[in-house]
Design an enzyme around this catalytic site. Structure first.
Site, PDB file in Angstrom:
ATOM      1  N   SER A 144      22.712   0.609  10.439  1.00 30.02           N
ATOM      2  CA  SER A 144      21.790  -0.467  10.068  1.00 30.02           C
ATOM      3  C   SER A 144      22.185  -1.780  10.720  1.00 30.02           C
ATOM      4  O   SER A 144      21.347  -2.668  10.862  1.00 30.02           O
ATOM      5  CB  SER A 144      21.848  -0.720   8.554  1.00 30.02           C
ATOM      6  N   HIS A 165      17.391   4.315  14.916  1.00 25.63           N
ATOM      7  CA  HIS A 165      17.416   3.715  13.580  1.00 25.63           C
ATOM      8  C   HIS A 165      16.131   4.048  12.831  1.00 25.63           C
ATOM      9  O   HIS A 165      15.070   3.491  13.105  1.00 25.63           O
ATOM     10  CB  HIS A 165      17.615   2.191  13.703  1.00 25.63           C
ATOM     11  N   GLU A 177      13.469   2.526  15.373  1.00 30.22           N
ATOM     12  CA  GLU A 177      13.989   1.545  16.329  1.00 30.22           C
ATOM     13  C   GLU A 177      14.915   2.286  17.289  1.00 30.22           C
ATOM     14  O   GLU A 177      15.870   2.944  16.854  1.00 30.22           O
ATOM     15  CB  GLU A 177      14.751   0.430  15.606  1.00 30.22           C
ATOM     16  N   ASN A 215      16.015  -5.233  10.346  1.00 26.93           N
ATOM     17  CA  ASN A 215      17.065  -5.662   9.411  1.00 26.93           C
ATOM     18  C   ASN A 215      17.522  -7.104   9.643  1.00 26.93           C
ATOM     19  O   ASN A 215      18.001  -7.763   8.718  1.00 26.93           O
ATOM     20  CB  ASN A 215      18.284  -4.734   9.493  1.00 26.93           C
TER      21      ASN A 215
END
Ligand code: CAA
Ligand code: NAD
Length: 310
Positions: A144, A165, A177, A215
């Site tokens: 993350s 991701h 991602e 994030n």
């Protein structure tokens, strides 16, 4: 559970073939993310080995996958039917479980790591896998917040390394991602993109910056929600209600904390506080440290900001 194949020992040819098509996938970690990634990869026709060091985590993952795949089949086929049952049994039939990472990568075209958010633990794992996996195998981390380049440093295959991701819950969230480091080859990037598409995901290309795209925006928002409650400006429940009803968010920030895992978000924020010591946006709110010390990780442990039944 006899539904799943189990893998204790097996040998694989370690031929150094170059192949762009990813068919055999090994997912390391069978927690919230690993189980979801393994499930969707199996549902979309890949042969998958899902690995965890913890037997209890594997048990939990099998239950989660079983429940989730039923929901997917019901939605896809409009209820109980022969087609729905075939979809489920085919997907489960493509999924093998193991507790031994090293012996599980021998025929992998792709390894997706989804273990605890800790750089040293991830690097140690990849060093071992680098020696065991065939040379064509692509390695990806689902981290993350950590630097993909720093994780890839543990291997001698930086051209075959990138970030994949996924988002939680993986069977529902459409985004992937894809993180390219400077060494990631064009072949590797294209193979990861094709894999994402075959998984039914929409991919965006990200630089190897902390938090990539989503994030980097979401985590500071979550941390500022905790600070708001710590200041006494509003209650947890009212903040969640405000964002859901006033902003159309599917979950308020505290529900999202419990959904993602407060332990994971503590790892992320502690790491970023060190990276950006002068930025107030990344200061770890004391509430997070306290909850994790108390074992309140969120939904996965039964309690976080809220309490959950079984
Ligand atoms: N497996 C399969 N299907 C599922 C599912 C699962 N695990 N969870 C939910 N669904 C499906 C349900 O079948 C249902 O489908 P229909 O509407 O077609 O019937 C639909 O999703 C909605 O489910 P529910 O009614 O049970 O619950 P909900 O409406 O509250 O939705 C949710 C649940 C999809 C999780 C929604 O609350 C949501 O989108 N929350 C935000 C999640 C989010 O922001 N995720 C990203 C976190 S950040 C991250 O992942 C990155 C990181 O590095 C930390
Ligand atoms: P989790 O705590 O639910 O699961 C992690 C699993 O990894 C555990 O079952 C643990 O037993 C296993 N594990 C730990 N060390 C291992 C090792 N050496 N070998 C094999 N298994 C090992 O965590 P999670 O939420 O699934 O997160 C996993 C990764 O995905 C983290 O890097 C996290 O940052 C990232 N991520 C999490 C989310 C989320 O919403 N939770 C979303 C996207 C990415």
């Amino acid at each position: 559970m006899a539904l799943f194949n189990s893998l204790s020992t097996r040998t694989f040819s370690q031929s150094a073939r170059m192949s762009a098509a990813i068919q055999n996938v090994t997912v390391i970690g069978s927690g919230l993310m690993g189980a979801g990634i393994a499930q969707v990869a199996a549902q979309t026709g890949h042969k998958v080995t899902m690995v965890d060091i913890d037997d209890a985590a594997v048990e939990k993952a099998q239950k989660r996958i079983g429940d989730s795949i039923q929901r997917i089949a019901k939605k896809k086929f409009g209820g109980e039917s022969a087609e729905a049952n075939k979809f489920i049994s085919d997907a489960i039939g493509r999924l093998t479980i193991s507790t031994d990472a090293v012996s599980s990568v021998g025929s992998a075209d792709l390894v997706v790591e989804a273990i605890v958010e800790n750089l040293d633990v991830k690097k140690k794992l990849f060093t071992q896998l680098d020696q065991a996996a065939p040379s064509h195998t692509i390695f990806a981390s689902n981290t993350s917040s950590l630097s993909i380049a720093k994780i890839a440093d543990a291997t001698n295959r930086k051209d075959r390394f990138g970030g994949l991701h996924f988002f939680n819950p993986v069977p529902v969230m459409k985004l992937l991602e894809i993180v390219r480091i400077s060494e990631t080859s064009e072949d590797t990037y294209n193979a990861m993109k094709t894999f994402g598409k075959n998984m039914g995901k929409v991919s965006v290309l990200c630089k190897d910056n902390p938090g990539f795209i989503a994030n980097r925006l979401v985590v500071p928002y979550l941390l500022s929600a905790v600070r708001m409650v710590e200041r006494g400006d509003a209650t947890t429940r009212d903040v969640d209600t405000a964002l859901k009803l006033g902003g159309g968010f599917p979950m308020g920030p505290f529900e999202l904390f419990d959904h993602i895992g407060i332990d994971t978000l503590l790892f992320v924020s502690e790491h970023w506080e060190k990276l950006f010591p002068d930025d107030q946006a990344f200061k770890v709110p004391p509430t997070l440290t306290k909850l994790v010390k108390e074992g309140k990780f969120g939904k996965k442990s039964g309690e976080g900001f809220y309490k959950y039944g079984n």
